[in-house]
Scaffold this active site. Sequence first.
Site, PDB file in Angstrom:
ATOM      1  N   CYS A  57       6.421   0.288  34.304  1.00  0.00           N
ATOM      2  CA  CYS A  57       7.775   0.460  33.768  1.00  0.00           C
ATOM      3  C   CYS A  57       8.140   1.912  33.554  1.00  0.00           C
ATOM      4  O   CYS A  57       7.371   2.711  33.077  1.00  0.00           O
ATOM      5  CB  CYS A  57       8.008  -0.294  32.467  1.00  0.00           C
ATOM      6  N   CYS A  65      13.048   3.687  24.727  1.00  0.00           N
ATOM      7  CA  CYS A  65      12.314   2.856  23.766  1.00  0.00           C
ATOM      8  C   CYS A  65      11.936   3.712  22.573  1.00  0.00           C
ATOM      9  O   CYS A  65      11.691   4.910  22.713  1.00  0.00           O
ATOM     10  CB  CYS A  65      11.060   2.290  24.433  1.00  0.00           C
ATOM     11  N   GLU A  92      15.259  -0.371  34.819  1.00  0.00           N
ATOM     12  CA  GLU A  92      14.562  -0.937  35.971  1.00  0.00           C
ATOM     13  C   GLU A  92      14.292  -2.426  35.785  1.00  0.00           C
ATOM     14  O   GLU A  92      14.128  -2.894  34.670  1.00  0.00           O
ATOM     15  CB  GLU A  92      13.200  -0.247  36.125  1.00  0.00           C
ATOM     16  N   CYS A 142       3.007   4.930  28.134  1.00  0.00           N
ATOM     17  CA  CYS A 142       4.159   4.246  28.732  1.00  0.00           C
ATOM     18  C   CYS A 142       5.261   5.223  29.117  1.00  0.00           C
ATOM     19  O   CYS A 142       5.678   6.061  28.315  1.00  0.00           O
ATOM     20  CB  CYS A 142       4.685   3.206  27.754  1.00  0.00           C
ATOM     21  N   CYS A 200       4.625   4.454  22.705  1.00  0.00           N
ATOM     22  CA  CYS A 200       3.250   4.246  23.193  1.00  0.00           C
ATOM     23  C   CYS A 200       2.928   5.384  24.176  1.00  0.00           C
ATOM     24  O   CYS A 200       3.725   5.657  25.077  1.00  0.00           O
ATOM     25  CB  CYS A 200       3.125   2.900  23.900  1.00  0.00           C
TER      26      CYS A 200
HETATM   27  N1  SAH Z   1       7.740  -3.204  24.597  1.00  0.00           N
HETATM   28  C1  SAH Z   1       7.133  -4.390  25.083  1.00  0.00           C
HETATM   29  C2  SAH Z   1       7.421  -4.717  26.534  1.00  0.00           C
HETATM   30  C3  SAH Z   1       7.508  -3.618  27.543  1.00  0.00           C
HETATM   31  S1  SAH Z   1       6.078  -2.907  28.272  1.00  0.00           S
HETATM   32  C4  SAH Z   1       5.653  -4.357  24.829  1.00  0.00           C
HETATM   33  O1  SAH Z   1       5.160  -3.374  24.324  1.00  0.00           O
HETATM   34  O2  SAH Z   1       4.993  -5.350  25.083  1.00  0.00           O
HETATM   35  C5  SAH Z   1       5.242  -4.149  29.164  1.00  0.00           C
HETATM   36  C6  SAH Z   1       3.738  -3.974  29.133  1.00  0.00           C
HETATM   37  O3  SAH Z   1       3.306  -2.876  29.950  1.00  0.00           O
HETATM   38  C7  SAH Z   1       3.194  -3.709  27.750  1.00  0.00           C
HETATM   39  O4  SAH Z   1       2.031  -4.448  27.549  1.00  0.00           O
HETATM   40  C8  SAH Z   1       2.899  -2.224  27.816  1.00  0.00           C
HETATM   41  O5  SAH Z   1       1.997  -1.844  26.829  1.00  0.00           O
HETATM   42  C9  SAH Z   1       2.378  -2.115  29.224  1.00  0.00           C
HETATM   43  N2  SAH Z   1       2.322  -0.771  29.760  1.00  0.00           N
HETATM   44  C10 SAH Z   1       3.170   0.263  29.585  1.00  0.00           C
HETATM   45  N3  SAH Z   1       2.756   1.355  30.251  1.00  0.00           N
HETATM   46  C11 SAH Z   1       1.616   1.012  30.871  1.00  0.00           C
HETATM   47  C12 SAH Z   1       0.694   1.718  31.710  1.00  0.00           C
HETATM   48  N4  SAH Z   1       0.888   2.981  32.045  1.00  0.00           N
HETATM   49  N5  SAH Z   1      -0.379   1.031  32.153  1.00  0.00           N
HETATM   50  C13 SAH Z   1      -0.572  -0.268  31.834  1.00  0.00           C
HETATM   51  N6  SAH Z   1       0.241  -0.970  31.056  1.00  0.00           N
HETATM   52  C14 SAH Z   1       1.327  -0.338  30.562  1.00  0.00           C
END
Ligand code: SAH
Length: 342
Positions: free
Chosen positions: A331, A108, A88, A115, A112
Site C-alpha cells: 500500500c 493515515c 490506491e 508502511c 507505522c
Molecule cells: N490500517 C489498517 C489497514 C491498512 S494496511 C491496518 O493497519 O491493518 C494493510 C496491511 O498491510 C496491514 O497489516 C499493514 O500493517 C500491512 N503493511 C503495511 N506496510 C507493509 C509492508 N511494507 N510490508 C508488509 N506489510 C505491510
Amino acid sequence: MRKLLDYSLDELKTLLEDTGEKPFRAKQVMQWLVQGKRFDEMTNLSLSLRRKLKGRYTEGYAEIVRVLASKDGTKKYLFAFEDGCMVESVFMQKDYGNTICVSTQVGCRMGCVFCASGANGFVRNLTAGEILAQVIAVNADNGEGRAITNIVLMGMGEPLDNYDNVVKFLRLVNARDGLNIGMRNISLSTCGLAGKIDRFAQEGLPVTLSISLHAASDGKRAQVMPVANRYSLREIISAANNYFLKSGRRIIIEYAVIDGFNDGTEDVELLRELLLGLNCHVNLIPLNDNSGVALKAPAKRRVYAFCDMLSKAGLSATVRKSMGSDIAGACGQLKQQYQSEK
Ligand code: SAH
C-alpha cells in the site's frame, strides 16, 4: 457539488421526493450508479430528471490515473477524486473470488514505520461514496465475468479511524439494489483501535476482522507501531475475542515478518501465550521492502520456518501468497512512485 454515491437508497428516495420525483426512481438511480453510468446514460429516467440531477449533483466516481497490471492478473489502480486527492486499490483474482483491496483514507494517522501509506501523514477521510467509487470503477474496468465478489479494507488508511464513513460504505456495498456484496465476503483490517473494535462489534455486521499485530510484545510493537502506546496487546486481543463472540467470525491475525526483529523463538512463545485462547488464524506476510526504512524482509525459508514453529506451538498459521510482486504491490507504493515522478 454533492456526490450521489454517498447516498443510501432511503436518502436517495428523500432527495428525489424533494425534487418532485416518485421514490421508486431511487432504485433506478442506484442501479445505474453501481454500474458506473453517467447521468446521460440513465435512459429509464426522464430527460428533465437527468438534467436536474446533473445540475445539482455529480455521480461521485473516482478517476483512474494509472493502472499497473501484473503477470498474475493482479491490477493496481491509482485513483484521483475531484479535489486532486489520490488513493490506491488493488484487484486480485483469488481462488475464492475476485477481490478488491480498497483505501479508506488519504494518508493515515497511525504512523507505522514500515508502511508507505502513512509516510506523508494524514490528509483526509474518504467518504462512504469515495470508498464505493473504487469498487465501481474496478468492476467497470474489468468487465463481464470478472465482477468483484470479495472486498478487503486493507488499502491506504486505518478504517476504524474513519468509522462512520466505513460503516456506511459497508451498508452501501451490501445493499440489495446496490452491488449486493455479502458482509461475509468482506474483511476489515485494523492496526488495533480496541475501543473502535468494541463499537464495531455492536453493529452486528458479519465482516471478518483482521488485526495487524506484527509484534508479540507491547515494547517491540511500539518500536514499529505508535498505536501500541495507546492500546496494549491484551486490550486488543480481548476486543478481538469479543468481536469473535459477537460476530462468530474467526479473527485473522496479520503478522509482517521482519528479518531478525520479530521472527525468533521467543516471538513464537509470546504469540502462543497471547493467541492460544483466541479463535484465530495467523497470516504471515514477508515484509514488503520500503525504501528509506531500515527494516528488512527475511529470506523466504525463514518465513516458512517461522510458520512451522507457530504451527508446532498449536497456532493455525500460513504464509500469505504474495500477489503482484512485479508491480508496486504494497500500500502507498504506487502513489509514492507517481508523485516522485511529478
Ligand atoms: N490500517 C489498517 C489497514 C491498512 S494496511 C491496518 O493497519 O491493518 C494493510 C496491511 O498491510 C496491514 O497489516 C499493514 O500493517 C500491512 N503493511 C503495511 N506496510 C507493509 C509492508 N511494507 N510490508 C508488509 N506489510 C505491510
